[in-house]
Design a protein around this motif. Structure first.
Motif, mmCIF file in Angstrom:
data_model
loop_
_atom_site.group_PDB
_atom_site.id
_atom_site.type_symbol
_atom_site.label_atom_id
_atom_site.label_comp_id
_atom_site.label_asym_id
_atom_site.label_seq_id
_atom_site.Cartn_x
_atom_site.Cartn_y
_atom_site.Cartn_z
ATOM 1 N N LEU A 109 0.825 -1.208 0.000
ATOM 2 C CA LEU A 109 0.000 0.000 0.000
ATOM 3 C C LEU A 109 0.859 1.258 0.000
ATOM 4 C CD1 LEU A 109 -2.894 -0.974 2.439
ATOM 5 C CD2 LEU A 109 -2.943 -0.867 -0.059
ATOM 6 N N ALA A 110 2.022 1.199 0.634
ATOM 7 C CA ALA A 110 2.939 2.343 0.588
ATOM 8 C C ALA A 110 3.390 2.611 -0.844
ATOM 9 C CB ALA A 110 4.141 2.089 1.493
ATOM 10 N N ALA A 130 2.219 6.012 -4.295
ATOM 11 C CA ALA A 130 3.066 6.772 -5.215
ATOM 12 C C ALA A 130 2.765 6.469 -6.681
ATOM 13 C CB ALA A 130 4.540 6.463 -4.924
ATOM 14 N N ILE A 131 1.786 5.603 -6.937
ATOM 15 C CA ILE A 131 1.491 5.150 -8.308
ATOM 16 C C ILE A 131 0.128 5.668 -8.728
ATOM 17 C CG2 ILE A 131 1.085 3.128 -9.767
ATOM 18 C CD1 ILE A 131 3.994 3.488 -8.977
ATOM 19 N N THR A 158 -4.744 9.345 1.666
ATOM 20 C CA THR A 158 -5.576 8.273 2.207
ATOM 21 C C THR A 158 -4.877 6.921 2.085
ATOM 22 O OG1 THR A 158 -6.748 7.807 0.126
ATOM 23 C CG2 THR A 158 -7.609 9.585 1.512
ATOM 24 N N LEU A 159 -4.121 6.734 1.002
ATOM 25 C CA LEU A 159 -3.391 5.476 0.815
ATOM 26 C C LEU A 159 -2.182 5.402 1.741
ATOM 27 C CD1 LEU A 159 -3.645 5.251 -3.079
ATOM 28 C CD2 LEU A 159 -5.103 4.178 -1.347
ATOM 29 N N VAL A 160 -1.571 6.548 2.004
ATOM 30 C CA VAL A 160 -0.479 6.580 2.991
ATOM 31 C C VAL A 160 -1.002 6.182 4.365
ATOM 32 C CG1 VAL A 160 1.153 8.082 4.188
ATOM 33 C CG2 VAL A 160 0.868 8.288 1.709
ATOM 34 N N GLY A 214 1.203 -0.978 8.952
ATOM 35 C CA GLY A 214 2.539 -1.003 9.538
ATOM 36 C C GLY A 214 2.484 -0.981 11.056
ATOM 37 N N LEU A 215 1.549 -0.205 11.618
ATOM 38 C CA LEU A 215 1.389 -0.172 13.071
ATOM 39 C C LEU A 215 0.920 -1.528 13.590
ATOM 40 C CD1 LEU A 215 1.332 1.349 15.755
ATOM 41 C CD2 LEU A 215 -0.992 2.129 15.176
#
Length: 394
Positions: free
Chosen positions: A285-286, A290-291, A362-364, A371-372
């Motif tokens: 998702l990270a 960016a895409i 929103t994707l970040v 990740g958390l």
């Protein structure tokens, strides 16, 4: 696929799978249908996020209570009562003329949603032999993802005719799924009275379940962020309804991974698989944030989706290992409550983000939430694995 063929030789398994699939499809249609209904009513993604979040908040508040009702009284009358309330809430949504009415009806729909998935999970142990239980969980996870492919497509297709139609379809599927669970033979005689009633305090008395509850909140934030973030990304390219193919890619990746996951023996404990799935999802998702090119997005979404079904199977196995006796449905509903709480926070936060800054934040947020969850699991994985061994020894 031999394991699945053997599983489906059992008539009770086929009936239970039909009930589960119908309900899962209803739950898969509802989130995007409410987003599109809220957006269609006001033209604002902020309102869309609030309406979708109200559904999640309602479900969060009552999930443990609904699960405990089924544990104590069986599936029959609790599921019937909740199906009636769901139908009334859907009627309120489709006749709403203001955002306030949409929010209240959405909250009622979430609060009364029948615990179809949690109920079917508790019935599998009575429907098939123990050696087929992992395959049953894997098939449940695969069908969850298949319905996640179909659900957003149904919601998006219905929205092209009328945003209200998607909500009507979702409600009808939930009511039908409830009726099928109620009519399933083990459900008619299933009672938790044979096991001690530990109550909600007993459910959260397990450190493992508290950990899983926390990670499910993180997973819910991710899902909530995607529920609003992907339509916002699609809207930047033309139409919010175009998010249907994005959700379909997530579901396709999960279905393929889940089908494979359930047919092979695994040496790693469920806790390790759970951690791996969360980490994989966070990384993909990270990259997705960016895409913007649709072909690359489709590939990344499919790869990211491969985490969901294995995560579900591992969660089911962890619940089997750690849930206190007599809380099979309630323990699952606590996990649902945690996820719904996260979804509510995710949809509301990303509705504001999408309105002010576009889709990429929103994707970040979705990646950061996973990740958390992975970090929390990693910090406790040794203790979690040790508890699994001690539980299995008992």
């Amino acid at each position: 696929m031999r394991a699945y063929a053997e599983l489906m030789r059992h008539g009770s398994a086929r009936r239970l799978m039909l009930a589960s699939t119908t309900g899962k499809l209803g739950f898969a249609v509802f989130p995007l249908a409410t987003v599109l209904l809220g957006h269609g009513s006001s033209g604002s993604f902020l309102d869309a996020g609030i309406v979708a979040g109200a559904w999640s908040v309602g479900g969060t508040v009552t999930a443990p209570f609904r699960g405990r009702l089924v544990d104590r009284h069986g599936q029959r009358w609790p599921m019937g009562a909740m199906a009636v309330l769901t139908a009334l809430a859907v009627a309120g949504l489709v006749t709403a003329t203001a955002t306030t009415q949409l929010v209240l009806s959405g909250a009622l729909a979430g609060a009364s949603a029948p615990p179809i998935v949690a109920s079917t999970r508790s019935l599998w142990a009575r429907a098939v032999p123990h050696d087929l239980l992992r395959g049953a969980y894997a098939l449940e996870a695969v069908l969850t993802e298949v319905t996640k492919i179909c659900g957003p497509l149904v919601a998006a297709a219905a929205a092209l005719r009328s945003p209200r139609l998607g909500v009507i379809v979702a409600g009808a599927l939930l009511v039908a799924g409830s009726c099928l669970v109620m009519s399933h033979p083990p459900a008619l005689s299933a009672r938790a009275a044979s096991a001690p009633d530990t109550g909600s305090r007993g459910v959260l008395g397990s450190p493992a379940l508290r950990l899983l509850l926390l990670t499910n909140v993180c997973a819910g934030i991710c899902l909530g962020a995607l529920t609003v973030g992907l339509p916002a990304r699609a809207a930047e390219s033309g139409s919010a309804a175009g998010a249907g193919w994005m959700f379909a890619c997530l579901g396709l990746g999960s279905a393929l991974a889940g089908a494979r996951f359930g047919t092979r023996d695994r040496a790693a404990p469920p806790a390790t698989g759970y951690l791996t799935a969360l980490t994989w999802l966070a990384l993909l998702l990270a990259l997705l944030a960016a895409i913007s090119a649709p072909p690359l997005m489709a590939i990344l979404l499919t790869l990211a989706g491969a985490a969901f079904a294995p995560m579900t199977v591992c969660l089911f196995e962890l619940l089997d290992a750690h849930a206190p006796r007599g809380t099979a449905v309630a323990s699952m509903m606590w996990m649902v409550a945690g996820e719904e709480l996260g979804i509510a926070a995710g949809t509301m936060a990303t509705g504001a983000l999408a309105q002010q800054a576009g889709a990429w934040p929103t994707l970040v947020l979705a990646a950061a939430a996973c990740g958390l969850g992975a970090t929390i699991t990693a910090l406790r994985i040794t203790e979690l694995a040790r508890e699994e061994r001690s539980t299995s020894d008992e």
